[in-house]
Design a protein around this motif. Structure first.
Motif, PDB file in Angstrom:
ATOM      1  N   UNK A  95       0.779  -1.223   0.000  1.00 22.69           N
ATOM      2  CA  UNK A  95       0.000   0.000   0.000  1.00 22.69           C
ATOM      3  C   UNK A  95       0.813   1.276   0.000  1.00 22.69           C
ATOM      4  N   UNK A  96       2.141   1.150  -0.096  1.00 18.27           N
ATOM      5  CA  UNK A  96       2.980   2.347  -0.097  1.00 18.27           C
ATOM      6  C   UNK A  96       3.357   2.764  -1.510  1.00 18.27           C
ATOM      7  N   UNK A  97       3.294   1.826  -2.414  1.00 15.08           N
ATOM      8  CA  UNK A  97       3.590   2.089  -3.814  1.00 15.08           C
ATOM      9  C   UNK A  97       2.667   1.209  -4.646  1.00 15.08           C
ATOM     10  N   UNK A  98       1.536   1.781  -5.087  1.00 15.52           N
ATOM     11  CA  UNK A  98       0.516   0.991  -5.777  1.00 15.52           C
ATOM     12  C   UNK A  98       1.054   0.317  -7.030  1.00 15.52           C
ATOM     13  N   UNK A  99       2.052   0.964  -7.669  1.00 18.29           N
ATOM     14  CA  UNK A  99       2.627   0.407  -8.887  1.00 18.29           C
ATOM     15  C   UNK A  99       3.300  -0.943  -8.617  1.00 18.29           C
ATOM     16  N   UNK A 100       3.821  -1.084  -7.390  1.00 17.07           N
ATOM     17  CA  UNK A 100       4.547  -2.319  -7.070  1.00 17.07           C
ATOM     18  C   UNK A 100       3.698  -3.354  -6.338  1.00 17.07           C
ATOM     19  N   UNK A 101       2.506  -2.991  -5.945  1.00 15.84           N
ATOM     20  CA  UNK A 101       1.700  -3.923  -5.164  1.00 15.84           C
ATOM     21  C   UNK A 101       1.432  -5.235  -5.901  1.00 15.84           C
ATOM     22  N   UNK A 102       1.305  -5.162  -7.217  1.00 17.50           N
ATOM     23  CA  UNK A 102       1.056  -6.380  -7.989  1.00 17.50           C
ATOM     24  C   UNK A 102       2.225  -7.347  -7.873  1.00 17.50           C
ATOM     25  N   UNK A 103       3.452  -6.840  -8.007  1.00 20.99           N
ATOM     26  CA  UNK A 103       4.604  -7.727  -7.885  1.00 20.99           C
ATOM     27  C   UNK A 103       4.801  -8.180  -6.449  1.00 20.99           C
ATOM     28  N   UNK A 126      -3.959   4.385  12.500  1.00 22.38           N
ATOM     29  CA  UNK A 126      -4.457   4.365  11.118  1.00 22.38           C
ATOM     30  C   UNK A 126      -5.974   4.250  11.146  1.00 22.38           C
ATOM     31  N   UNK A 127      -6.613   4.900  10.195  1.00 23.26           N
ATOM     32  CA  UNK A 127      -8.077   4.915  10.195  1.00 23.26           C
ATOM     33  C   UNK A 127      -8.677   3.692   9.505  1.00 23.26           C
ATOM     34  N   UNK A 128      -7.987   3.153   8.531  1.00 23.50           N
ATOM     35  CA  UNK A 128      -8.548   2.027   7.785  1.00 23.50           C
ATOM     36  C   UNK A 128      -7.434   1.065   7.388  1.00 23.50           C
ATOM     37  N   UNK A 129      -7.820  -0.177   7.166  1.00 21.29           N
ATOM     38  CA  UNK A 129      -6.855  -1.211   6.802  1.00 21.29           C
ATOM     39  C   UNK A 129      -7.329  -1.975   5.568  1.00 21.29           C
ATOM     40  N   UNK A 130      -7.898  -1.223   4.614  1.00 24.22           N
ATOM     41  CA  UNK A 130      -8.442  -1.865   3.416  1.00 24.22           C
ATOM     42  C   UNK A 130      -7.352  -2.512   2.574  1.00 24.22           C
ATOM     43  N   UNK A 131      -6.162  -1.893   2.535  1.00 18.47           N
ATOM     44  CA  UNK A 131      -5.051  -2.469   1.766  1.00 18.47           C
ATOM     45  C   UNK A 131      -4.628  -3.799   2.371  1.00 18.47           C
ATOM     46  N   UNK A 132      -4.472  -3.814   3.700  1.00 11.11           N
ATOM     47  CA  UNK A 132      -4.100  -5.053   4.382  1.00 11.11           C
ATOM     48  C   UNK A 132      -5.173  -6.129   4.185  1.00 11.11           C
ATOM     49  N   UNK A 133      -6.438  -5.717   4.240  1.00  9.16           N
ATOM     50  CA  UNK A 133      -7.540  -6.665   4.052  1.00  9.16           C
ATOM     51  C   UNK A 133      -7.458  -7.317   2.668  1.00  9.16           C
ATOM     52  N   UNK A 134      -7.252  -6.491   1.640  1.00  8.87           N
ATOM     53  CA  UNK A 134      -7.176  -7.006   0.269  1.00  8.87           C
ATOM     54  C   UNK A 134      -6.016  -7.976   0.110  1.00  8.87           C
ATOM     55  N   UNK A 135      -4.848  -7.607   0.641  1.00 10.24           N
ATOM     56  CA  UNK A 135      -3.672  -8.463   0.508  1.00 10.24           C
ATOM     57  C   UNK A 135      -3.822  -9.752   1.310  1.00 10.24           C
ATOM     58  N   UNK A 136      -4.399  -9.644   2.490  1.00 12.78           N
ATOM     59  CA  UNK A 136      -4.566 -10.828   3.322  1.00 12.78           C
ATOM     60  C   UNK A 136      -5.503 -11.827   2.655  1.00 12.78           C
ATOM     61  N   UNK A 137      -6.589 -11.334   2.097  1.00 12.58           N
ATOM     62  CA  UNK A 137      -7.518 -12.214   1.392  1.00 12.58           C
ATOM     63  C   UNK A 137      -6.843 -12.865   0.190  1.00 12.58           C
TER      64      UNK A 137
END
Length: 295
Positions: A95-103, A126-137
């Motif tokens: 979630x820090x660099x969206x361009x690299x999240x795929x790799x 932190x207010x939300x953890x949507x990035x972590x949720x997506x990656x964890x799933x």
């Protein structure tokens, strides 16, 4: 008179086994004793991964990702205490660099099955953890049964409002903070679809709740990993329940190892049954000499 070592005591009891099995048994038990745990550390830059590791482990862990937050490769740090080794694998924050999240997804899919456990560090403010949720799933779906146990560390709870009420002297939250921390813990668990007790609120800076992380690590790690991890943890975390869980698990792991070797050997049924009958005696001996290896 010099006391016999743990290895010598166990070897004595292995004399009951056929000579052809003894070498294999000793080799397997030695690997069990010298097992090198591999713990993954995940979380965004600034979540406090390095400070958490330094608070838990005896060896100093150098700061990671301090200069470049978007390093693409996992950084491995090998710690040594006595004859025991531990490897920490710091994975780049999502979630820090969206361009690299795929790799990164491919990196996690490849690396996580090689780990014994993951400490996934979150920032309590932190207010939300949507990035972590997506990656964890995603990694759950990809890794399946090879997914290691994950402990979610909700760090920096001293910053939870009303932060000015944090008791610096006792390193404890105020009742108002405690209520908000509980809500945050419940919200994180609900969003990630995990058990609430898998989310551990801590303050590394305030030394709050760190012993609870150790208890959960020892309880959730595979049983053959629990004792080899213990020497690396600060002595203050070696509570009686933690030590007993590790010691008991070592005996159970010895039983599994002996059973595996016996089952793999081409032995007559009566011989196999006779050897299995003394397995628990050897495991009892292994528990009795546990401190030789891990204390």
């Amino acid at each position: 008179m010099k006391q016999p070592s743990g290895y010598q005591i166990i070897r004595r009891h292995l004399r009951r086994y056929p000579r052809t099995l003894r070498h294999t048994l000793i080799k397997e038990l030695s690997q069990l004793i010298t097992y090198e745990p591999v713990i993954g550390i995940m979380g965004k830059t600034g979540a406090g991964k390095s400070s958490l590791c330094n608070a838990l482990f005896r060896s100093e862990v150098c700061a990671v990702n301090a200069v470049e937050a978007c390093t693409r490769e996992p950084q491995r740090v090998r710690l040594r205490f006595g004859q025991h080794y531990l490897t920490l694998v710091d994975l780049p924050g999502v979630g820090e660099n969206l361009q690299r999240d795929t790799e990164y997804r491919e990196l996690y899919r490849e690396q996580l099955p090689k780990l014994d456990m993951v400490l996934w560090v979150l920032k309590a403010d932190d207010r939300a953890f949507s990035v972590e949720e997506t990656f964890y799933q995603f990694i759950q779906a990809r890794c399946g049964n090879t997914m290691p146990p994950v402990l979610w560390v909700l760090n920096q709870v001293d910053k939870v409002e009303p932060s000015e009420q944090w008791n610096q002297h006792t390193a404890m939250p105020s009742p108002g903070q405690l209520e908000h921390i509980k809500r945050k813990q419940q919200a994180v668990a609900s969003q990630l679809g995990i058990q609430e007790d898998a989310v551990i609120p801590v303050s590394v800076k305030g030394r709050y709740h760190l012993a609870h992380i150790v208890e959960q690590m020892i309880n959730r790690l595979p049983k053959q990993v629990r004792s080899p991890l213990l020497p690396h943890l600060h002595q203050s975390y070696h509570s009686a329940p933690v030590r007993e869980t590790a010691r008991s698990s070592f005996g159970d792991a010895v039983v599994d190892t002996l059973d595996y070797v016996i089952d793999s050997a081409p032995l007559p049924l009566l011989v196999r049954q006779a050897l299995q009958a003394v397995t628990h005696t050897v495991a009892h001996v292994a528990r009795s000499v546990w401190s030789f290896f891990f204390d």
